[in-house]
Write a protein that holds these residues in place. Structure first.
Motif, PDB file in Angstrom:
ATOM      1  N   ARG A  75     -29.649  11.141  30.210  1.00 50.88           N
ATOM      2  CA  ARG A  75     -28.182  11.144  30.174  1.00 50.88           C
ATOM      3  C   ARG A  75     -27.605  10.489  31.429  1.00 50.88           C
ATOM      4  NH1 ARG A  75     -23.801  12.450  27.364  1.00 50.88           N
ATOM      5  NH2 ARG A  75     -22.204  13.678  28.376  1.00 50.88           N
ATOM      6  N   ARG A  80     -23.420   2.924  31.315  1.00 52.19           N
ATOM      7  CA  ARG A  80     -22.057   2.878  30.763  1.00 52.19           C
ATOM      8  C   ARG A  80     -21.059   2.481  31.853  1.00 52.19           C
ATOM      9  NH1 ARG A  80     -21.950   7.787  29.066  1.00 52.19           N
ATOM     10  NH2 ARG A  80     -22.999   7.275  27.129  1.00 52.19           N
ATOM     11  N   GLN A  81     -21.215   3.066  33.049  1.00 51.84           N
ATOM     12  CA  GLN A  81     -20.323   2.730  34.159  1.00 51.84           C
ATOM     13  C   GLN A  81     -20.485   1.270  34.557  1.00 51.84           C
ATOM     14  OE1 GLN A  81     -17.891   4.510  35.342  1.00 51.84           O
ATOM     15  NE2 GLN A  81     -18.410   6.196  33.985  1.00 51.84           N
ATOM     16  N   GLU A  83     -28.030   6.767  31.075  1.00 57.88           N
ATOM     17  CA  GLU A  83     -27.064   6.237  30.109  1.00 57.88           C
ATOM     18  C   GLU A  83     -25.665   6.173  30.728  1.00 57.88           C
ATOM     19  OE1 GLU A  83     -27.410   8.826  26.747  1.00 57.88           O
ATOM     20  OE2 GLU A  83     -29.190   7.787  25.975  1.00 57.88           O
ATOM     21  N   GLU A  84     -25.306   7.190  31.479  1.00 61.16           N
ATOM     22  CA  GLU A  84     -23.984   7.217  32.113  1.00 61.16           C
ATOM     23  C   GLU A  84     -23.867   6.102  33.149  1.00 61.16           C
ATOM     24  OE1 GLU A  84     -20.130   8.069  32.872  1.00 61.16           O
ATOM     25  OE2 GLU A  84     -21.354   8.848  31.235  1.00 61.16           O
TER      26      GLU A  84
END
Length: 197
Positions: A76, A83-84, A79-80
């Motif tokens: 996670r 994404r950022q 993934e974050e």
């Protein structure tokens, strides 16, 4: 020191043992009671082993759950972070040549194929790609592959026209797009006409 209140605890069998003091002697009844107490304690030890095995299994399950959570949290977090990063990249201003330059690298030639059935397809080609690659792409896009087709290139789109309707023919198959007259970083219209059988 354990008291009689601890009757249900792990030391209950030992609490019921006879107490000795100065000059105390054990009689037959006291010895029988001691043996019974020791046997009860042995049963408690077997129960304690079973309880310890259950506790160990519970801790193993808890460790597995925590390890799964750690792996999930790590995925996670990655993934974050990705994404950022994508959000930051989307905030970078496009310094290209506007809409005609969107999605095109400066070493590419963007071709806007206009097919006989009314469809339009945009495809980027490296400037060093051969004209035969364009011919092959047109053939792939055509629905009617049995009829003869003709390719006319014009452009560049959105700039001073340097190539006015040049036909792509068998003679140009050996040429690359630059030699054919197309410039890297520019977009061109490719009109495809097809004769009917």
């Amino acid at each position: 020191m354990a008291t009689a209140d601890a009757a249900g605890g792990p030391y209950a069998s030992f609490v019921s043992l006879p107490r000795g003091g100065a000059g105390a002697t054990l009689g037959a009844a006291s010895v029988a009671g001691a043996v019974t107490a020791i046997a009860g304690a042995a049963g408690s030890v077997g129960g304690a082993r079973a309880a310890a095995a259950e506790a160990e299994a519970a801790f193993d399950l808890a460790r597995a759950v925590l390890a799964d959570y750690d792996r999930w949290a790590e995925v996670r977090a990655r993934e974050e972070a990705a994404r950022q990063e994508r959000k930051l990249v989307m905030q970078v201003p496009d310094t290209g040549a506007g809409a005609a330059g969107a999605g095109r690298r400066s070493s590419q030639v963007m071709l806007h194929f206009k097919l006989p059935d009314g469809r339009t397809v945009n495809q980027g080609f490296e400037a060093g790609a051969g004209c035969f690659d364009v011919y092959t792409k047109v053939y792939e896009l055509l629905k009617d592959k049995e009829s003869a087709f003709f390719i006319t290139v014009s452009g560049p789109v959105g700039g001073a026209v340097t190539l006015s309707k040049k036909k792509l023919s068998d003679d140009s198959f050996a040429d690359d797009l630059t030699k054919f007259g197309l410039q890297a970083g520019k977009a061109y219209d490719v009109a495809i006409s097809q004769g009917r059988r």
